[in-house]
Design a protein around this motif. Structure first.
Motif, PDB file in Angstrom:
ATOM      1  N   ARG A 234      21.813  -6.395   4.505  1.00 32.14           N
ATOM      2  CA  ARG A 234      21.723  -7.173   3.274  1.00 32.14           C
ATOM      3  C   ARG A 234      20.333  -7.798   3.276  1.00 32.14           C
ATOM      4  NH1 ARG A 234      25.179 -10.124  -0.434  1.00 32.14           N
ATOM      5  NH2 ARG A 234      24.410 -12.240  -0.763  1.00 32.14           N
ATOM      6  N   ALA A 235      19.576  -7.533   2.230  1.00 32.20           N
ATOM      7  CA  ALA A 235      18.195  -8.020   2.193  1.00 32.20           C
ATOM      8  C   ALA A 235      17.953  -8.816   0.920  1.00 32.20           C
ATOM      9  CB  ALA A 235      17.232  -6.839   2.272  1.00 32.20           C
ATOM     10  N   LEU A 236      17.038  -9.784   1.025  1.00 29.52           N
ATOM     11  CA  LEU A 236      16.647 -10.581  -0.134  1.00 29.52           C
ATOM     12  C   LEU A 236      15.256 -10.169  -0.569  1.00 29.52           C
ATOM     13  CD1 LEU A 236      17.558 -14.230   0.963  1.00 29.52           C
ATOM     14  CD2 LEU A 236      18.992 -12.586  -0.251  1.00 29.52           C
TER      15      LEU A 236
ATOM     16  N   ALA B  81      19.773 -10.681  -3.780  1.00 25.56           N
ATOM     17  CA  ALA B  81      20.343 -10.109  -2.549  1.00 25.56           C
ATOM     18  C   ALA B  81      20.824  -8.704  -2.863  1.00 25.56           C
ATOM     19  CB  ALA B  81      21.505 -10.965  -2.071  1.00 25.56           C
ATOM     20  N   ILE B  82      20.410  -7.736  -2.036  1.00 25.95           N
ATOM     21  CA  ILE B  82      20.922  -6.375  -2.234  1.00 25.95           C
ATOM     22  C   ILE B  82      21.463  -5.813  -0.928  1.00 25.95           C
ATOM     23  CG2 ILE B  82      19.637  -5.545  -4.258  1.00 25.95           C
ATOM     24  CD1 ILE B  82      17.610  -4.387  -2.261  1.00 25.95           C
ATOM     25  N   GLU B  83      22.495  -4.994  -1.065  1.00 24.65           N
ATOM     26  CA  GLU B  83      23.072  -4.319   0.090  1.00 24.65           C
ATOM     27  C   GLU B  83      22.443  -2.933   0.154  1.00 24.65           C
ATOM     28  OE1 GLU B  83      25.308  -5.550   2.262  1.00 24.65           O
ATOM     29  OE2 GLU B  83      25.745  -3.692   3.336  1.00 24.65           O
ATOM     30  N   LEU B  84      21.765  -2.642   1.246  1.00 19.64           N
ATOM     31  CA  LEU B  84      21.132  -1.326   1.416  1.00 19.64           C
ATOM     32  C   LEU B  84      21.896  -0.565   2.478  1.00 19.64           C
ATOM     33  CD1 LEU B  84      17.468  -2.664   1.549  1.00 19.64           C
ATOM     34  CD2 LEU B  84      18.485  -1.442  -0.370  1.00 19.64           C
ATOM     35  N   ARG B  85      22.253   0.671   2.194  1.00 21.23           N
ATOM     36  CA  ARG B  85      23.023   1.464   3.145  1.00 21.23           C
ATOM     37  C   ARG B  85      22.191   2.640   3.639  1.00 21.23           C
ATOM     38  NH1 ARG B  85      27.087  -1.639   4.590  1.00 21.23           N
ATOM     39  NH2 ARG B  85      28.007   0.199   5.574  1.00 21.23           N
ATOM     40  N   GLY B  86      22.522   3.122   4.828  1.00 19.32           N
ATOM     41  CA  GLY B  86      21.945   4.367   5.339  1.00 19.32           C
ATOM     42  C   GLY B  86      20.427   4.423   5.261  1.00 19.32           C
TER      43      GLY B  86
ATOM     44  N   ILE C 223      15.887  -9.800   5.809  1.00 24.71           N
ATOM     45  CA  ILE C 223      17.254  -9.376   6.131  1.00 24.71           C
ATOM     46  C   ILE C 223      18.098 -10.593   6.494  1.00 24.71           C
ATOM     47  CG2 ILE C 223      18.678  -8.042   7.733  1.00 24.71           C
ATOM     48  CD1 ILE C 223      16.541  -5.972   7.902  1.00 24.71           C
ATOM     49  N   THR C 224      19.262 -10.699   5.852  1.00 24.36           N
ATOM     50  CA  THR C 224      20.152 -11.812   6.206  1.00 24.36           C
ATOM     51  C   THR C 224      21.396 -11.330   6.960  1.00 24.36           C
ATOM     52  OG1 THR C 224      21.195 -11.710   4.037  1.00 24.36           O
ATOM     53  CG2 THR C 224      19.401 -13.307   4.319  1.00 24.36           C
ATOM     54  N   GLU C 225      21.774 -10.074   6.758  1.00 22.16           N
ATOM     55  CA  GLU C 225      22.944  -9.539   7.481  1.00 22.16           C
ATOM     56  C   GLU C 225      22.695  -8.088   7.883  1.00 22.16           C
ATOM     57  OE1 GLU C 225      26.470  -9.895   5.054  1.00 22.16           O
ATOM     58  OE2 GLU C 225      26.114 -12.034   4.696  1.00 22.16           O
TER      59      GLU C 225
ATOM     60  N   LYS D 245       8.466  -2.157   0.169  1.00 18.65           N
ATOM     61  CA  LYS D 245       7.629  -3.358   0.012  1.00 18.65           C
ATOM     62  C   LYS D 245       7.325  -3.590  -1.480  1.00 18.65           C
ATOM     63  CE  LYS D 245       3.691  -5.942   1.797  1.00 18.65           C
ATOM     64  NZ  LYS D 245       4.309  -7.205   2.244  1.00 18.65           N
ATOM     65  N   ARG D 246       7.025  -2.513  -2.184  1.00 16.99           N
ATOM     66  CA  ARG D 246       6.760  -2.659  -3.629  1.00 16.99           C
ATOM     67  C   ARG D 246       7.985  -3.232  -4.331  1.00 16.99           C
ATOM     68  NH1 ARG D 246       4.396   2.833  -3.416  1.00 16.99           N
ATOM     69  NH2 ARG D 246       2.203   2.506  -2.960  1.00 16.99           N
ATOM     70  N   ARG D 247       9.156  -2.813  -3.835  1.00 11.10           N
ATOM     71  CA  ARG D 247      10.387  -3.231  -4.493  1.00 11.10           C
ATOM     72  C   ARG D 247      10.771  -4.680  -4.155  1.00 11.10           C
ATOM     73  NH1 ARG D 247      15.910   0.076  -3.144  1.00 11.10           N
ATOM     74  NH2 ARG D 247      17.399  -1.340  -4.132  1.00 11.10           N
ATOM     75  N   LEU D 248      10.664  -5.042  -2.868  1.00  6.18           N
ATOM     76  CA  LEU D 248      11.189  -6.349  -2.454  1.00  6.18           C
ATOM     77  C   LEU D 248      10.104  -7.411  -2.239  1.00  6.18           C
ATOM     78  CD1 LEU D 248      14.141  -5.468  -0.023  1.00  6.18           C
ATOM     79  CD2 LEU D 248      14.178  -5.845  -2.482  1.00  6.18           C
TER      80      LEU D 248
END
Ligand code: FAD
Length: 448
Positions: free
Chosen positions: A174-176, A184-189, A205-207, A425-428
């Motif tokens: 889970r990243a901010l 907050a977005i959940e990124l998988r794989g 990253i928070t989780e 990086k461009r995205r977050l």
């Protein structure tokens, strides 16, 4: 400037923070002192404010405030990185993530944890449910989940599970975003892996969600071999056997055991091997040990020493380097990777060529489905020119060298940027405020 900093502190009212010089100095440092080059380059690099959020809400407030004021933000787990990864190059705020240390759940072989949770605590909690961490660095007693994923590679467990960046080891994060209104977005794989080993430059990253391994009853074993190549062949053979489970397989060529605190256990002239295997695999280990002419020096239950300095983990990975550096001043080190299928032959070549100038500390691990080894070579340092020659000789012979004497992401790895990391990086972090100065490609694009 002072006014902006004052405003920032007002914005962060209620969150633990410090501007005390001692705290700023302490939190801005990691184990970059391993490299004399980095010591010089990082001298005086320091945060202006340290914050210690206690929840994701507080992390969001810090990210929002830094974003609004255009202030750099660098994250820190436990600060055990080796390359100044968590040292802020451009001042600003240092965020200590250790307050987010909850183990959220452990179910069906998966652990979901907050980023600041310590690996030792995650492993202990998993064990209560019959599971254990697949991978951890030798700094597991201090290192955090987020710091390991963003700054580390592998370590204990790599002989079976490869690296923490191998697909399937970390299932999601889970990243901010770094923005005035952080999302907050959940990124998988694969998307989650774009934050792997990126030094926290492309998201907070928070989780994290770790795939676990079934907990086994491990034994720690120390062996001594009178000659180098039989020890290498023993490790390759043990590493490759399917019936014995392995957690660690370390080789320390003579005279490293004499230099890293094992002189009372390993006779001078001998090569040491440290292995952690499942208890029922011990007979098979001893069959191989006899075949390759090794002697048993010590055996202990892993469970009894886990989390203490008595564990043989303390003689593996960069802990060996740490013990040697504390006693010997005229040495430096390399980190290298031998390609599977030819590693034994290349190890022999390097050993014959350099002799004691490049002392071989090998960590056996699994890469691309095969057992190979990485090197944490200890080098008797003479000149920078000679060091570069040594590096070049390895590269000319197909041994991959990752330079531990740089804080630049690209230079420490494959020398080119990972396009996925850059896109993330461009995205977050579109304003480039996260841990600035570490990703060269980003800085070059910004300057162009
Ligand atoms: P830190 O050093 O605090 O941070 C590492 C990086 O991650 C920094 O760039 C930081 O900004 C970033 N970061 C931290 N938290 C977050 C977050 N929540 N979100 C985004 N970015 C974040 N490494 C190995 O891989 N294997 C080993 O066996 C190993 N052995 C070591 C032995 C010694 C003696 C030493 C000194 C180091 C060793 N290391 C090893 C390096 C290091 O200890 C590990 O990589 C460790 O996992 C780092 O964890 P940390 O919490 O201390 O991270």
């Amino acid at each position: 400037d002072n006014d902006t900093l004052k405003q920032l502190c007002d914005d962060l009212d209620g969150i633990e923070l410090s501007m005390e010089d001692r705290a700023l100095q302490r939190y801005s440092k990691d184990f970059a002192w391993f490299s004399p080059v980095l010591v010089e380059q990082l001298r005086g690099k320091q945060a202006e404010l340290v914050v210690k959020p206690a929840s994701e809400e507080e992390v969001k407030r810090v990210a929002a405030a830094c974003s609004r004021h255009g202030i750099p933000l660098t994250l820190r787990g436990s600060g055990t990185g080796n390359y100044g990864q968590s040292t802020p190059l451009k001042g600003g705020v240092l965020m200590d993530m250790s307050g987010l240390n909850e183990i959220l759940w452990i179910e069906n072989g998966v652990a979901r944890v907050q980023a600041g949770a310590r690996l030792v605590d995650i492993d202990k909690a998993a064990r209560e449910k019959g599971w254990e961490l697949r991978l951890m660095p030798s700094t597991y007693r201090l290192a955090t989940a987020g710091g390991f994923y963003c700054g580390g590679f592998g370590g204990v467990g790599s002989i079976t599970y490869g690296s923490i960046g191998d697909p399937g080891n970390v299932l999601g994060v889970r990243a901010l975003s770094m923005a005035e209104q952080p999302q907050a977005i959940e990124l998988r794989g694969a998307e989650a892996r774009d934050l792997y080993h990126a030094y926290g430059v492309n998201g907070l990253i928070t989780e994290l969600e770790f795939a676990l391994a079934p907990a086994l009853d491990w034994q720690e074993v120390m062996l001594s071999f009178p000659a180098f190549m039989p020890a290498v062949n023993f490790c390759q053979a043990l590493g490759s056997t399917c019936g014995t489970m392995k957690k660690l397989l370390t080789l320390l060529a003579d005279p490293l055991p004499q230099m890293c605190g094992l002189e009372e256990k390993i006779p001078a002239g001998h090569t040491a091997v440290v292995a952690i295997v499942n208890r029922s695999g011990l007979d098979a280990l001893h069959e191989l040990r006899e075949k390759f002419g090794g002697e048993m020096v010590e055996e202990q239950s892993h469970a009894e020493v886990f989390g203490t300095t008595k564990s043989m983990i303390e003689h593996s990975w960069n802990h060996t380097t740490l013990h040697i550096f504390r006693k010997h001043k005229d040495i430096t080190y390399l980190q290298s990777g031998f390609r599977p299928w030819e590693n034994v032959e290349k190890v022999e070549r390097m050993h014959e060529h350099f002799g004691e100038e490049v002392m071989l500390h090998l960590e056996f691990l699994r890469a691309d489905g095969a057992v190979t080894c990485s090197g944490l070579q200890v080098i008797r340092y003479s000149t920078e020119e000679r060091l570069n020659e040594i590096i070049q000789f390895h590269r000319d012979n197909g041994v991959f060298v990752s330079n531990p004497h740089t804080y630049i992401l690209e230079d420490g790895g494959k020398l080119t940027v990972d396009p996925g990391q850059l896109a993330m990086k461009r995205r977050l972090d579109p304003k480039g405020l996260l841990n600035p100065g570490k990703m060269r490609t980003w800085d070059e694009e910004a300057a162009a």
